[in-house]
Scaffold this active site. Structure first.
Site, short mmCIF file in Angstrom:
data_model
loop_
_atom_site.label_atom_id
_atom_site.label_comp_id
_atom_site.label_asym_id
_atom_site.label_seq_id
_atom_site.Cartn_x
_atom_site.Cartn_y
_atom_site.Cartn_z
N HIS A 162 1.54 0.69 6.53
CA HIS A 162 1.69 -0.63 5.92
C HIS A 162 0.50 -1.54 6.22
O HIS A 162 0.65 -2.71 6.51
CB HIS A 162 3.00 -1.27 6.42
CG HIS A 162 3.31 -2.60 5.80
ND1 HIS A 162 3.41 -2.79 4.44
CD2 HIS A 162 3.54 -3.82 6.35
CE1 HIS A 162 3.69 -4.07 4.19
NE2 HIS A 162 3.77 -4.72 5.34
N ASP A 217 4.56 -3.15 -0.39
CA ASP A 217 3.52 -2.27 -0.95
C ASP A 217 4.02 -1.65 -2.26
O ASP A 217 3.26 -1.52 -3.22
CB ASP A 217 3.17 -1.15 0.04
CG ASP A 217 2.70 -1.71 1.37
OD1 ASP A 217 2.04 -2.76 1.38
OD2 ASP A 217 3.01 -1.10 2.41
#
Length: 323
Positions: A172, A144
């Site tokens: 996530h 990310d």
């Protein structure tokens, strides 16, 4: 000497690390082939590979310093990370049982999705075995961060996008991923008319890859890079290098500084910048003060999603579904 283990080594996530002296590979299929392939790389690491037969998991894990878990099925078009849960939850649970038995002191890095649930699963398994050390359990959310760095390069103006620090907190998957563009360093501005699209791209970048691969897999090459980056950071910190800070999904109450973040968010598992050291997660850094109103809204949506994901993971271990 550093021994690293990859559980789920046949899935294509991984690359050679010069800091590793011994690399043990484990999977239910194809491990000999992956071992042969990697052993042709001119690195210092001794490569060994194991299948489930002949106590393969035990031999792979014994003496491990770092265990990376990318095991599980990949995401297919139309699949959410949550769809992966039923299969990958059981895989992670069983592998972590092996860690609890054969390498309880190892740093455990969970890549298997959905991370928001698989890390709580790992924690519950380690707790049940009496070997849970919150400082040594990590959910790898680095992809990310890598995406946020890459997608904002046109605004940071940096030739090397990794030189920007773009904090990404929360979880996530989807809306649980919260890029804090107000906290970037060196500072740069995101145009207001580009903000929402950029947030969406960071949150759902995985879907972009799944769609582009047209059913042939999910993010493996970028995940390999991100997994390598975080694993390398863990090893460097374990060897005594100072000042290493990486966002990672941890059990907040067990890490210094984490209780403050847990109180502010209402969740016990959360990805936040963490200072790494010889014992793992040395300090969780709270960067929530001074975030923008837009970011507060993103955080609220994140926490709502995270609570359900975490509860789902804990429940899976405490009340396993019938086989």
């Amino acid at each position: 000497m550093v021994k690293a283990v990859v559980l789920g080594a046949s899935g294509g996530i991984g690359q050679a690390c010069p800091l590793v002296d011994e690399l043990a590979l484990y999977d239910v299929v194809n491990t000999p082939g992956v071992t042969a392939d990697l052993s042709h790389i001119s690195s210092v690491a001794k490569i060994t590979g194991y299948l489930p037969k002949d106590d393969g998991l035990k031999h792979a894990l014994t003496g491990a310093d770092v265990v990376v878990i990318p095991a599980g099925i990949p995401r297919k078009p139309g699949m959410t990370r949550d769809d992966l849960f039923k299969i990958n939850a059981g895989i992670v649970r069983d592998l972590v049982k092996g860690i609890a038995e054969f390498s309880p002191k190892a740093f455990t890095l969970v890549i298997s999705n959905p991370v928001n649930s698989t890390v709580p699963i790992a924690a519950e398994v380690l707790k049940a075995a009496g070997v849970f050390d919150p400082k040594r359990l990590f959910g790898v959310t680095t992809l990310d961060v890598v995406r946020a760095e890459t997608f904002t390069q046109e605004f940071s103006g940096l030739q090397d996008p990794s030189k920007a620090t773009v904090p990404v907190i929360g979880g996530h998957s989807g809306e649980t991923i919260v890029p804090l563009f107000s906290k970037v360093a060196p500072g740069f501005k995101i145009p207001a008319d580009r903000y929402d699209a950029l947030i969406n791209r960071v949150q759902f970048g995985g879907d972009e890859v799944v769609k582009a691969k047209d059913g042939a897999g999910s993010a493996t090459l970028s995940m390999a890079f991100a997994g390598f980056r975080f694993t390398e950071a863990i090893i460097k910190a374990a060897k005594g290098e100072k000042g290493i800070v990486e966002p990672t999904f941890v059990y907040l109450p067990g890490v210094e500084g984490g209780a403050e973040i847990a109180k502010a968010t209402g969740v016990d598992f959360f990805s936040t910048p963490v200072e790494l050291g010889p014992n793992g997660a040395e300090k969780a850094i709270n960067i929530l003060d001074g975030i923008t109103e837009q970011e507060k809204k993103l955080l609220a949506a994140c926490v709502t999603g995270l609570k359900g994901n975490i509860e789902k993971g804990v429940e899976f271990v405490k009340n396993p579904p019938p086989k």
